[in-house]
Design an enzyme around this catalytic site. Structure first.
Site, PDB file in Angstrom:
ATOM      1  N   ASP A  60       0.862  -1.182   0.000  1.00  0.00           N
ATOM      2  CA  ASP A  60       0.000   0.000   0.000  1.00  0.00           C
ATOM      3  C   ASP A  60       0.896   1.229   0.000  1.00  0.00           C
ATOM      4  O   ASP A  60       2.002   1.201   0.551  1.00  0.00           O
ATOM      5  CB  ASP A  60      -0.899   0.025   1.238  1.00  0.00           C
ATOM      6  CG  ASP A  60      -2.021  -0.999   1.184  1.00  0.00           C
ATOM      7  OD1 ASP A  60      -2.481  -1.313   0.073  1.00  0.00           O
ATOM      8  OD2 ASP A  60      -2.441  -1.466   2.255  1.00  0.00           O
ATOM      9  N   ASP A 110      -6.937  -1.387  -4.782  1.00  0.00           N
ATOM     10  CA  ASP A 110      -8.030  -1.023  -3.877  1.00  0.00           C
ATOM     11  C   ASP A 110      -8.909   0.054  -4.510  1.00  0.00           C
ATOM     12  O   ASP A 110     -10.138   0.010  -4.409  1.00  0.00           O
ATOM     13  CB  ASP A 110      -7.477  -0.495  -2.550  1.00  0.00           C
ATOM     14  CG  ASP A 110      -6.622  -1.509  -1.807  1.00  0.00           C
ATOM     15  OD1 ASP A 110      -6.855  -2.724  -1.970  1.00  0.00           O
ATOM     16  OD2 ASP A 110      -5.717  -1.079  -1.075  1.00  0.00           O
TER      17      ASP A 110
END
Length: 160
Positions: free
Chosen positions: A119, A137
């Site tokens: 991330d 995402d």
């Protein structure tokens, strides 16, 4: 090839390449936990690893990796079956499902390759941080939103 298939394939390919390329770039050019402010007080590129799902859900669950891999594979199958049921004119739904598919696949690739997900998109306001996320995402979220729009459009189309 049907238009919906062309849309699906193009969106999956583009989104997946963007997701994986950005993760490789972050992994190769930044140190873990390094943060680069982009917009002070609002957005940074911050290299993080997430062993769980959204919001680090189940990060400490002992069987998390096989669980997340299984859930991802099942989700990919459900999305593929759902996609195949689309009418030829459901272009928005095809793009939406493609985004969700590519997002799930992108994070699955990370889990299989690394045992966790990279991330790096860090959105915050002063000291309040939204959990970091990645392109996969984002693709899932945008895909779900587009799917909702498509469902509303379909209901209106069916209405007398």
């Amino acid at each position: 090839m049907k238009p919906t298939y062309r849309i699906f394939n193009a969106v999956v390919l583009g989104s997946l390449v963007l997701d994986q390329a950005t993760k490789v770039l972050i992994d190769r050019t930044m140190d873990l936990y390094q943060s680069i402010p982009v917009i002070d007080g609002l957005f940074s590129i911050t290299y993080l690893r997430n062993r769980g799902a959204a919001f680090s859900f189940l990060a400490d669950f002992s069987y998390r990796l096989p669980f997340f891999i299984l859930v991802s594979v099942v989700a990919l199958g459900v999305i593929a079956v759902t996609f195949r049921k689309l009418r030829d004119d459901q272009h928005l739904a095809a793009a939406a499902l493609a985004l969700i598919f590519s997002g799930a696949l992108g994070n699955l690739i990370d889990r299989v390759r690394l045992g966790e997900v990279i991330d790096f998109l860090d959105v915050y306001w002063k000291t309040y941080h939204w959990p970091a996320f990645n392109v996969a995402d984002s693709a899932i979220c945008v895909g779900v939103a587009l799917l909702a729009v498509d469902m509303i459009r379909e209901e209106r189309r069916k209405a007398p």
